[in-house]
Design an enzyme around this catalytic site. Structure first.
Site, PDB file in Angstrom:
ATOM      1  N   VAL A  15       0.834  -1.206   0.000  1.00 28.46           N
ATOM      2  CA  VAL A  15       0.000   0.000   0.000  1.00 28.46           C
ATOM      3  C   VAL A  15       0.865   1.251   0.000  1.00 28.46           C
ATOM      4  CG1 VAL A  15      -1.762   1.303   1.243  1.00 28.46           C
ATOM      5  CG2 VAL A  15      -1.915  -1.198   1.121  1.00 28.46           C
ATOM      6  N   GLU A 130     -10.652   6.226   5.179  1.00 30.72           N
ATOM      7  CA  GLU A 130     -11.495   5.640   4.131  1.00 30.72           C
ATOM      8  C   GLU A 130     -10.996   4.272   3.687  1.00 30.72           C
ATOM      9  OE1 GLU A 130     -14.557   5.118   2.381  1.00 30.72           O
ATOM     10  OE2 GLU A 130     -14.461   7.316   2.476  1.00 30.72           O
ATOM     11  N   VAL A 133     -11.725   0.037   5.526  1.00 33.68           N
ATOM     12  CA  VAL A 133     -12.818  -0.941   5.450  1.00 33.68           C
ATOM     13  C   VAL A 133     -12.908  -1.589   4.082  1.00 33.68           C
ATOM     14  CG1 VAL A 133     -15.307  -1.289   5.641  1.00 33.68           C
ATOM     15  CG2 VAL A 133     -14.142   0.240   7.224  1.00 33.68           C
ATOM     16  N   GLY A 135     -10.995  -1.011   1.169  1.00 33.78           N
ATOM     17  CA  GLY A 135      -9.920  -0.825   0.201  1.00 33.78           C
ATOM     18  C   GLY A 135     -10.212   0.367  -0.690  1.00 33.78           C
ATOM     19  N   ILE A 137     -13.104   0.915  -2.222  1.00 30.66           N
ATOM     20  CA  ILE A 137     -14.536   1.249  -2.279  1.00 30.66           C
ATOM     21  C   ILE A 137     -14.818   2.422  -1.344  1.00 30.66           C
ATOM     22  CG2 ILE A 137     -16.881   0.365  -2.027  1.00 30.66           C
ATOM     23  CD1 ILE A 137     -15.710  -2.460  -2.133  1.00 30.66           C
ATOM     24  N   LYS A 194     -14.072  -4.662  10.408  1.00 30.23           N
ATOM     25  CA  LYS A 194     -14.651  -3.692   9.468  1.00 30.23           C
ATOM     26  C   LYS A 194     -16.071  -3.315   9.871  1.00 30.23           C
ATOM     27  CE  LYS A 194     -11.696  -5.338   5.729  1.00 30.23           C
ATOM     28  NZ  LYS A 194     -11.612  -5.920   4.374  1.00 30.23           N
ATOM     29  N   GLY A 291      -5.782  -4.866  -1.853  1.00 24.23           N
ATOM     30  CA  GLY A 291      -4.750  -4.705  -2.872  1.00 24.23           C
ATOM     31  C   GLY A 291      -4.108  -3.345  -2.781  1.00 24.23           C
TER      32      GLY A 291
END
Length: 426
Positions: A15, A130, A133, A135, A137, A194, A291
């Site tokens: 990340v 953000e 939870v 990724g 979205i 989450k 991812g």
């Protein structure tokens, strides 16, 4: 913050590296959208000698993360290390230094959110998350801002891509769980974390991951998948939160959902959250839930949001969650409803001795515990007989008492599966 927003990265794995590349490769577009340039100026890593494919000069790396947090040339701290410590201590130090933080750390937020939000509010800085939870979205901001005027009735989410991939393979290719993953129970906790992050935003109550009832997918068998299909259902691991009067239920467990439900079509490693609002009705947010690049997209979005807030006066903007959950007095005193008090339909699979009277004995136990049977049929015969049963709505406590009674019947060899049915009947 000056003319350039200077980012300090804590972590440069999948990340963190994706964040650095995105800020570099999309720099011009990001500057236009943020109203200022955004640059990585410090990066903390464990191993300085490890080769990294990131557009960051070697001199900006350090193996002491406190160098990043305390650096006067760092305006925003981005934490993508994961885990509880040292991430917690570093974030708290950033707040003491007067620096906003962007994090993707679901475990930390689900476990210690109260401490973090209160510390951010006390320091008059933001904590944005953000990416924690879904990724890539967008979930936090739509719930916190775009749906703030509505009353959320329920959300149901497929929020773990690994378990969804496993269940997809079991459904479409006939895999057994053993073929898919040996350590599947651990993923139930990830989904619970989450759910614990989303529930406070949707229902204004404080929830930690330990408060969330959870079951993993270890008990799901190929027979359950096959019978679900015959019944018109699909098996998914769902994170569910719903308001019930003055109470809220937050739970994670496998569930059978109708094959026509939008969540039933979420396949492979994709995630989705299905939200029901009192006025807006149903809506679903769908995409890659993990991812490097998807998660980095959400992280960079939060950094851009912080950069945009500068004209309002950074310390006064308080656009993050810390702005409105800094103190317990600001949360509605709602009770978490225990799982034993929940109502649901249930699918049940039993292995029985194929003898006269076995169905009558089973029906008697259900009647004694006030659990109504919707449908029942028998598969196989002799020593291979199985009974597949679906109940009407029943209280969890009654269903559990019913299970104890069934295990006392000598013709019931085992109750091999119990799965809740969601939205199976009004």
């Amino acid at each position: 913050m000056g003319d350039v927003v200077r980012v300090g990265l804590l972590g440069c794995g999948n990340v963190g590296a994706a964040v650095a590349r995105m800020l570099h490769e999309h720099g011009e577009e990001i500057a236009r959208r943020a109203g200022t340039a955004i640059e990585v100026t410090r990066v903390a890593v464990r191993d300085l000698e490890k080769p990294r494919d990131v557009p960051v000069p070697p001199g900006l790396f350090t193996d002491d993360p406190y160098d990043v947090v305390r650096d006067r040339d760092v305006d925003v701290v981005v934490e993508v290390m994961g885990g509880i410590e040292p991430a917690r201590s570093l974030i708290l130090e950033a707040f003491r230094q007067g620096k906003p933080v962007v994090t993707a750390n679901k475990e930390l937020l689900a476990t210690l959110s109260r401490e973090l939000f209160e510390s951010a509010a006390a320091g008059r800085v933001d904590l944005l998350y953000e990416a924690a939870v879904g990724g890539g979205i967008p979930l936090i901001r739509p719930l916190r801002e775009h749906l703030a005027g509505d009353r959320i009735l329920r959300f149901m989410g497929i929020v773990n891509g690994t378990t969804n991939y496993i269940l997809t393979r079991m459904t479409e290719d006939g895999w057994s769980l053993g073929q898919a993953l040996a350590d599947a129970q651990r993923l139930g906790y990830a989904a619970a974390a989450k759910a614990a992050i989303l529930a406070p935003i949707a229902f204004d109550l404080r929830v930690a991951a330990g408060d969330v009832y959870r079951e993993g997918i270890l008990s799901i068998s190929p027979d359950d998948i096959r019978f679900a299909k015959q019944l018109g259902y699909v098996v998914k691991l769902l994170a569910i939160a719903e308001g019930i009067g003055d109470e809220v239920s937050v739970r994670v467990h496998p569930a059978m959902i109708p094959a026509g439900h939008p969540l039933a079509s979420v396949r492979e490693s994709f995630n989705a959250v299905y939200i029901e609002g009192q006025r807006v009705g149903p809506l679903m947010l769908y995409g890659r839930g993990a991812g490097g690049d998807p998660t980095a997209t959400s992280v960079v979005g939060d950094v851009i949001e912080l950069a945009r807030s500068r004209p309002g006066g950074g310390a006064n903007s308080l656009i993050g969650h810390a702005a409105h959950t800094g103190g317990p007095s600001e949360l509605t005193p709602r009770r978490l409803r225990p799982i034993e008090e929940m109502q649901a339909q249930y699918y049940m699979l039993m292995r029985v001795a194929d003898r006269p009277g076995v169905l009558a004995a089973i029906a008697l136990v259900f009647a004694e515990h006030m659990v109504s049977i919707k449908s029942v049929w028998q598969e196989g015969h002799a020593e291979e007989a199985q009974i597949v049963l679906v109940t009407h709505q029943a209280q969890e406590r009654d269903l559990r008492a019913c299970l104890q009674g069934l295990r006392m019947i000598d013709t019931v060899k085992s109750v091999s599966s119990v799965i809740r049915v969601v939205d199976g009947e009004p």
